[in-house]
Write a protein that holds these residues in place. Structure first.
Motif, PDB file in Angstrom:
ATOM      1  N   ARG A  73       0.828  -1.212   0.000  1.00  0.00           N
ATOM      2  CA  ARG A  73       0.000   0.000   0.000  1.00  0.00           C
ATOM      3  C   ARG A  73       0.854   1.252   0.000  1.00  0.00           C
ATOM      4  O   ARG A  73       0.537   2.236  -0.687  1.00  0.00           O
ATOM      5  CB  ARG A  73      -0.922  -0.010   1.214  1.00  0.00           C
ATOM      6  CG  ARG A  73      -2.064  -1.007   1.113  1.00  0.00           C
ATOM      7  CD  ARG A  73      -3.050  -0.829   2.250  1.00  0.00           C
ATOM      8  NE  ARG A  73      -4.236  -1.641   2.055  1.00  0.00           N
ATOM      9  CZ  ARG A  73      -5.337  -1.566   2.810  1.00  0.00           C
ATOM     10  NH1 ARG A  73      -5.355  -0.720   3.826  1.00  0.00           N
ATOM     11  NH2 ARG A  73      -6.378  -2.337   2.560  1.00  0.00           N
ATOM     12  N   ALA A  74       1.942   1.244   0.770  1.00  0.00           N
ATOM     13  CA  ALA A  74       2.798   2.430   0.847  1.00  0.00           C
ATOM     14  C   ALA A  74       3.433   2.736  -0.502  1.00  0.00           C
ATOM     15  O   ALA A  74       3.469   3.901  -0.939  1.00  0.00           O
ATOM     16  CB  ALA A  74       3.874   2.220   1.907  1.00  0.00           C
ATOM     17  N   ILE A  75       3.925   1.720  -1.179  1.00  0.00           N
ATOM     18  CA  ILE A  75       4.563   1.921  -2.482  1.00  0.00           C
ATOM     19  C   ILE A  75       3.553   2.380  -3.524  1.00  0.00           C
ATOM     20  O   ILE A  75       3.788   3.346  -4.268  1.00  0.00           O
ATOM     21  CB  ILE A  75       5.268   0.622  -2.929  1.00  0.00           C
ATOM     22  CG1 ILE A  75       6.482   0.356  -2.034  1.00  0.00           C
ATOM     23  CG2 ILE A  75       5.684   0.706  -4.398  1.00  0.00           C
ATOM     24  CD1 ILE A  75       7.117  -1.002  -2.255  1.00  0.00           C
ATOM     25  N   GLN A  76       2.409   1.718  -3.596  1.00  0.00           N
ATOM     26  CA  GLN A  76       1.389   2.105  -4.570  1.00  0.00           C
ATOM     27  C   GLN A  76       0.899   3.525  -4.316  1.00  0.00           C
ATOM     28  O   GLN A  76       0.727   4.317  -5.261  1.00  0.00           O
ATOM     29  CB  GLN A  76       0.221   1.122  -4.528  1.00  0.00           C
ATOM     30  CG  GLN A  76       0.511  -0.254  -5.100  1.00  0.00           C
ATOM     31  CD  GLN A  76       0.483  -0.263  -6.624  1.00  0.00           C
ATOM     32  OE1 GLN A  76       0.613   0.775  -7.272  1.00  0.00           O
ATOM     33  NE2 GLN A  76       0.333  -1.450  -7.188  1.00  0.00           N
ATOM     34  N   SER A  77       0.649   3.856  -3.066  1.00  0.00           N
ATOM     35  CA  SER A  77       0.146   5.192  -2.733  1.00  0.00           C
ATOM     36  C   SER A  77       1.147   6.282  -3.089  1.00  0.00           C
ATOM     37  O   SER A  77       0.784   7.342  -3.628  1.00  0.00           O
ATOM     38  CB  SER A  77      -0.197   5.270  -1.243  1.00  0.00           C
ATOM     39  OG  SER A  77      -1.248   4.390  -0.918  1.00  0.00           O
ATOM     40  N   ALA A  78       2.437   6.031  -2.791  1.00  0.00           N
ATOM     41  CA  ALA A  78       3.463   7.036  -3.057  1.00  0.00           C
ATOM     42  C   ALA A  78       3.648   7.269  -4.549  1.00  0.00           C
ATOM     43  O   ALA A  78       3.756   8.415  -5.017  1.00  0.00           O
ATOM     44  CB  ALA A  78       4.780   6.610  -2.417  1.00  0.00           C
ATOM     45  N   ILE A  79       3.693   6.191  -5.339  1.00  0.00           N
ATOM     46  CA  ILE A  79       3.855   6.331  -6.788  1.00  0.00           C
ATOM     47  C   ILE A  79       2.645   7.033  -7.394  1.00  0.00           C
ATOM     48  O   ILE A  79       2.778   7.919  -8.249  1.00  0.00           O
ATOM     49  CB  ILE A  79       4.075   4.952  -7.431  1.00  0.00           C
ATOM     50  CG1 ILE A  79       5.459   4.422  -7.048  1.00  0.00           C
ATOM     51  CG2 ILE A  79       3.936   5.026  -8.957  1.00  0.00           C
ATOM     52  CD1 ILE A  79       5.745   3.017  -7.544  1.00  0.00           C
ATOM     53  N   THR A  80       1.443   6.667  -6.949  1.00  0.00           N
ATOM     54  CA  THR A  80       0.229   7.286  -7.478  1.00  0.00           C
ATOM     55  C   THR A  80       0.181   8.770  -7.151  1.00  0.00           C
ATOM     56  O   THR A  80      -0.071   9.609  -8.021  1.00  0.00           O
ATOM     57  CB  THR A  80      -1.018   6.585  -6.921  1.00  0.00           C
ATOM     58  OG1 THR A  80      -0.987   5.209  -7.284  1.00  0.00           O
ATOM     59  CG2 THR A  80      -2.293   7.210  -7.470  1.00  0.00           C
ATOM     60  N   ALA A  81       0.434   9.122  -5.887  1.00  0.00           N
ATOM     61  CA  ALA A  81       0.374  10.526  -5.480  1.00  0.00           C
ATOM     62  C   ALA A  81       1.416  11.374  -6.200  1.00  0.00           C
ATOM     63  O   ALA A  81       1.161  12.541  -6.527  1.00  0.00           O
ATOM     64  CB  ALA A  81       0.568  10.627  -3.968  1.00  0.00           C
ATOM     65  N   THR A  82       2.580  10.789  -6.477  1.00  0.00           N
ATOM     66  CA  THR A  82       3.660  11.540  -7.118  1.00  0.00           C
ATOM     67  C   THR A  82       3.436  11.730  -8.610  1.00  0.00           C
ATOM     68  O   THR A  82       3.662  12.821  -9.155  1.00  0.00           O
ATOM     69  CB  THR A  82       5.001  10.825  -6.890  1.00  0.00           C
ATOM     70  OG1 THR A  82       5.230  10.668  -5.493  1.00  0.00           O
ATOM     71  CG2 THR A  82       6.150  11.616  -7.506  1.00  0.00           C
ATOM     72  N   GLN A  83       2.976  10.692  -9.291  1.00  0.00           N
ATOM     73  CA  GLN A  83       2.890  10.735 -10.752  1.00  0.00           C
ATOM     74  C   GLN A  83       1.530  11.132 -11.308  1.00  0.00           C
ATOM     75  O   GLN A  83       1.419  11.522 -12.471  1.00  0.00           O
ATOM     76  CB  GLN A  83       3.296   9.373 -11.329  1.00  0.00           C
ATOM     77  CG  GLN A  83       4.730   8.991 -11.032  1.00  0.00           C
ATOM     78  CD  GLN A  83       5.161   7.728 -11.758  1.00  0.00           C
ATOM     79  OE1 GLN A  83       4.715   7.434 -12.873  1.00  0.00           O
ATOM     80  NE2 GLN A  83       6.037   6.951 -11.133  1.00  0.00           N
ATOM     81  N   LEU A  84       0.467  11.049 -10.497  1.00  0.00           N
ATOM     82  CA  LEU A  84      -0.874  11.364 -11.006  1.00  0.00           C
ATOM     83  C   LEU A  84      -1.010  12.798 -11.506  1.00  0.00           C
ATOM     84  O   LEU A  84      -1.590  13.015 -12.584  1.00  0.00           O
ATOM     85  CB  LEU A  84      -1.923  11.066  -9.926  1.00  0.00           C
ATOM     86  CG  LEU A  84      -3.374  11.351 -10.312  1.00  0.00           C
ATOM     87  CD1 LEU A  84      -3.797  10.526 -11.520  1.00  0.00           C
ATOM     88  CD2 LEU A  84      -4.310  11.089  -9.127  1.00  0.00           C
ATOM     89  N   PRO A  85      -0.529  13.824 -10.799  1.00  0.00           N
ATOM     90  CA  PRO A  85      -0.715  15.186 -11.298  1.00  0.00           C
ATOM     91  C   PRO A  85      -0.146  15.405 -12.696  1.00  0.00           C
ATOM     92  O   PRO A  85      -0.780  16.071 -13.537  1.00  0.00           O
ATOM     93  CB  PRO A  85       0.024  16.038 -10.259  1.00  0.00           C
ATOM     94  CG  PRO A  85      -0.040  15.219  -9.004  1.00  0.00           C
ATOM     95  CD  PRO A  85       0.104  13.805  -9.462  1.00  0.00           C
ATOM     96  N   ALA A  86       1.032  14.850 -12.978  1.00  0.00           N
ATOM     97  CA  ALA A  86       1.616  15.001 -14.311  1.00  0.00           C
ATOM     98  C   ALA A  86       0.784  14.282 -15.366  1.00  0.00           C
ATOM     99  O   ALA A  86       0.616  14.782 -16.486  1.00  0.00           O
ATOM    100  CB  ALA A  86       3.046  14.465 -14.321  1.00  0.00           C
TER     101      ALA A  86
END
Length: 270
Positions: free
Chosen positions: A176-189
């Protein structure tokens, strides 16, 4: 989507000297090299379960005793065969022991801007949240009975690491931590790319303001009634008919795909 989805110049130089440099130092060298920021958490190897090894020993001992008895009463051919058969669980137990020893030093370290992964005998691999693709074997939903956590991380230059619950403890937490971090970081772009009229690609799928495209076939958003992934495949419902597209495990950054697809489906252009 239907349902809620819940100081060496390079770190490699230090890894070559792993026999003399402590593992923790190697990990922090990689984190510094990748600019991963402050350390947040560590996930160690799953404790070795020696039940299998003990079971193999019991089976091997039982077969060997029977083999000795057969040999003692004159049935030496059967006895020799049984003794040879007893070697099989012994070999399996030895193999499991080797795997357990290899996994004992495995660890995942989370940082503000990325993660490092280490398995015994391998180099420390570093991944930044802003440049990593993650593929997950199965996606948990609220109505999912059981989920096997297995993540495949891919970074720039082809750096890869596989994370599984057999190798690393507290799988639900690190997944969950890895998925959440990647999603939060890359979603805006990704959102900005779509808003600018460009296309974002996820393996064989791509998304744009107008349509979802699978290989060479496009499906306009106004014609897509539902998108579902609970079967392990991405499926879309158009004109009352379900169409299966591709396995979830082949989609890089599934949660970003899911968020974009739902936004576009619910608010299509025009």
């Amino acid at each position: 989507m239907e349902g809620r989805v819940i100081t060496p110049n390079r770190p490699e130089d230090a890894t070559e000297a792993r026999h003399t440099v402590p593992l923790t130092q190697l990990i922090h060298l990689m984190a510094e090299y990748q600019h991963l920021g402050a350390h947040r958490d560590t996930f160690l190897a799953t404790p070795a379960d020696d039940t299998f090894v003990r079971g193999c020993g019991i089976v091997a001992g039982t077969i060997a005793v029977i083999g000795v008895i057969c040999t003692a009463v004159g049935a030496w051919q059967g006895g020799v065969s049984l003794l040879a058969l007893a070697a099989l669980p012994v070999l399996l137990a030895l193999r499991r022991g080797v795997i357990n020893r290899q996994n004992r030093a495995a660890r995942i370290d989370l940082f503000d801007h990325g993660v490092t992964v280490y398995r015994s005998g391998q180099r420390v691999a570093g991944f930044r949240w802003d440049s990593t693709e993650v593929r997950q074997e199965t996606i948990p939903f609220h109505d999912t009975v059981a989920v096997t956590y297995l993540l495949q991380l891919t970074g720039p230059g082809g750096v890869e690491a596989t994370l599984d619950e057999e190798g690393f403890a507290r799988a639900r937490e690190w997944a969950r931590a890895i998925q959440s971090a990647i999603t939060a970081t890359q979603l805006p772009a990704a959102v900005a790319t779509i808003d600018n009229g460009d296309t974002v690609t996820f393996g064989e799928l791509s998304l744009s303001l107008d349509a979802l495209t699978f290989r060479a076939e496009s499906f306009r958003w106004e014609n897509i009634h539902l998108i579902d992934a609970r079967s392990g495949h991405i499926r879309i419902k158009t004109a009352g008919t379900w169409r299966s597209l591709t396995p979830v495990s082949t989609i890089p950054n599934f949660y970003i795909f899911n968020e974009l697809a739902e936004r576009l489906r619910l608010t299509p252009v025009g």
